[in-house]
Design an enzyme around this catalytic site. Structure first.
Site, PDB file in Angstrom:
ATOM      1  N   ASP A   1      42.785  38.168  54.446  1.00 44.62           N
ATOM      2  CA  ASP A   1      43.378  39.172  53.557  1.00 44.62           C
ATOM      3  C   ASP A   1      42.255  39.678  52.664  1.00 44.62           C
ATOM      4  OD1 ASP A   1      43.149  37.206  51.488  1.00 44.62           O
ATOM      5  OD2 ASP A   1      44.979  36.292  52.269  1.00 44.62           O
TER       6      ASP A   1
ATOM      7  N   LYS B   1      47.673  42.783  52.510  1.00 44.24           N
ATOM      8  CA  LYS B   1      48.568  43.886  52.174  1.00 44.24           C
ATOM      9  C   LYS B   1      48.396  45.017  53.174  1.00 44.24           C
ATOM     10  CE  LYS B   1      50.112  43.842  47.612  1.00 44.24           C
ATOM     11  NZ  LYS B   1      49.661  43.690  46.244  1.00 44.24           N
TER      12      LYS B   1
ATOM     13  N   MET C   1      47.672  33.486  40.188  1.00 45.74           N
ATOM     14  CA  MET C   1      48.731  34.486  40.399  1.00 45.74           C
ATOM     15  C   MET C   1      49.533  34.667  39.120  1.00 45.74           C
ATOM     16  SD  MET C   1      49.968  33.416  44.239  1.00 45.74           S
ATOM     17  CE  MET C   1      49.845  31.647  44.021  1.00 45.74           C
TER      18      MET C   1
HETATM   19  N1  SAH Z   1      43.247  29.622  47.609  1.00 40.91           N
HETATM   20  C1  SAH Z   1      42.833  30.436  46.482  1.00 40.91           C
HETATM   21  C2  SAH Z   1      44.015  30.836  45.625  1.00 40.91           C
HETATM   22  C3  SAH Z   1      45.041  31.701  46.357  1.00 40.91           C
HETATM   23  S1  SAH Z   1      46.342  32.262  45.336  1.00 40.91           S
HETATM   24  C4  SAH Z   1      41.769  29.674  45.687  1.00 40.91           C
HETATM   25  O1  SAH Z   1      41.565  28.469  45.907  1.00 40.91           O
HETATM   26  O2  SAH Z   1      41.093  30.287  44.858  1.00 40.91           O
HETATM   27  C5  SAH Z   1      45.744  33.821  44.805  1.00 40.91           C
HETATM   28  C6  SAH Z   1      45.281  33.753  43.369  1.00 40.91           C
HETATM   29  O3  SAH Z   1      44.015  33.128  43.294  1.00 40.91           O
HETATM   30  C7  SAH Z   1      45.072  35.066  42.693  1.00 40.91           C
HETATM   31  O4  SAH Z   1      46.266  35.636  42.240  1.00 40.91           O
HETATM   32  C8  SAH Z   1      44.168  34.671  41.539  1.00 40.91           C
HETATM   33  O5  SAH Z   1      44.907  34.046  40.526  1.00 40.91           O
HETATM   34  C9  SAH Z   1      43.311  33.612  42.193  1.00 40.91           C
HETATM   35  N2  SAH Z   1      42.007  34.115  42.652  1.00 40.91           N
HETATM   36  C10 SAH Z   1      41.494  34.001  43.879  1.00 40.91           C
HETATM   37  N3  SAH Z   1      40.246  34.511  43.943  1.00 40.91           N
HETATM   38  C11 SAH Z   1      39.973  34.963  42.709  1.00 40.91           C
HETATM   39  C12 SAH Z   1      38.823  35.577  42.116  1.00 40.91           C
HETATM   40  N4  SAH Z   1      37.722  35.838  42.810  1.00 40.91           N
HETATM   41  N5  SAH Z   1      38.899  35.879  40.804  1.00 40.91           N
HETATM   42  C13 SAH Z   1      39.997  35.623  40.066  1.00 40.91           C
HETATM   43  N6  SAH Z   1      41.094  35.045  40.581  1.00 40.91           N
HETATM   44  C14 SAH Z   1      41.087  34.713  41.879  1.00 40.91           C
END
Ligand code: SAH
Length: 257
Positions: free
Chosen positions: A35, A56, A171
């Site tokens: 994604d 999306k 999120m």
């Molecule tokens: N597996 C991912 C999280 C997935 S849920 C992880 O470990 O980072 C998706 C959420 O992750 C987003 O809504 C945001 O809150 C966060 N997120 C993921 N990458 C990000 C980034 N580069 N900067 C800020 N928030 C991030």
């Protein structure tokens, strides 16, 4: 011969934060299902003909999870080597657990390849250590966006308010008013420092700072949008001292500075 699926964490987006293993697997994969969360730089480094976007869709609708699950099995059964590239770590709020279950249920071999989670690295690149000997001896990772089909929230904000540790919400941009209210009602100090880190490690990373009482206004004034991490706790207030000499590229221009 059945293929294999690699559930690979991309890290937060800076391509240099990929693991060596993720890099090798991306190079050798027949197909990469992804994604937008791995970020524009990293995605641009993968040949377009290998990529399948399961994020999306045009029109703003998410690709249904069932489609992604089905596609993983279909590709593996066709003998392909598949990388399912997920932002951060595959097993942190990314539905990686569900994908692993689906693969196991269909007898498809897979490997989990950990990634650097944005939950720790996001705050870190903004100069916020999620734990600190003087300020936080625990950290909780919480989703701000639960499964909407669940009747009741499984998150006990009242209990979280009392841990005294750092709260990291993923999120959590849209529901920020809801959970800051819950934490305030539970007796958490309105002065508690809060930071929002948007697109951590992406070329256009942003940081917004406030308190439990002010952060919703700060979010609105700055126009902070997902993906962003919310950090709540004393550690968010320690960054000034650290950030003065923190050199994470051009990143982390704080709104207050
Ligand atoms: N597996 C991912 C999280 C997935 S849920 C992880 O470990 O980072 C998706 C959420 O992750 C987003 O809504 C945001 O809150 C966060 N997120 C993921 N990458 C990000 C980034 N580069 N900067 C800020 N928030 C991030």
């Amino acid at each position: 011969m059945t293929g294999k699926v690699y559930l690979v964490g991309s890290g937060p987006g800076d391509p240099e934060l990929l693991t060596l293993k993720a890099k090798r697997l991306l190079e050798n994969a027949d197909v990469v299902l992804h994604d937008k969360l791995p970020g524009p730089e990293l995605l641009a480094s993968i040949p377009a003909e290998k990529r399948e976007d399961v994020g999306k869709r045009a029109g703003g609708e998410w690709t249904p999870q069932e489609y992604t699950n089905r596609r993983l099995v279909e590709l593996a059964e066709a003998g392909r080597t598949v990388v399912r590239l997920k932002g951060g770590d595959p097993f942190v709020f990314g539905r990686g657990g569900e994908e692993a279950e689906h693969l196991a249920d269909h007898g498809i071999e897979f490997e989990y390849v950990p990634g650097i989670t944005s939950a720790i690295a996001g705050p870190g690149v903004a100069g916020i250590p999620v734990t600190h000997r003087d300020h936080a001896s625990s950290v909780s990772f919480v989703t701000g966006h639960e499964d909407p089909t669940k009747d009741e929230s499984a998150i006990d904000w009242n209990a979280l308010a009392k841990t005294g540790g750092t709260l990291v919400v993923l999120m959590g941009v849209g529901k920020l008013p809801m959970y800051t209210d819950e934490l305030l009602s539970a007796g958490m100090s309105p002065e508690t420092p809060v930071a929002l880190i948007e697109r951590a490690t992406w070329p256009d990373q942003r940081l917004a700072l406030g308190t439990l009482a002010s952060i919703v206004d700060v979010r609105d004034a700055e126009g902070i949008e997902p993906p962003a991490i919310t950090v709540i706790g004393e550690v968010a207030g320690t960054r000034k001292r650290i950030a003065a000499f923190l050199r994470n590229g051009t990143q982390s221009k704080a709104t207050e500075e």
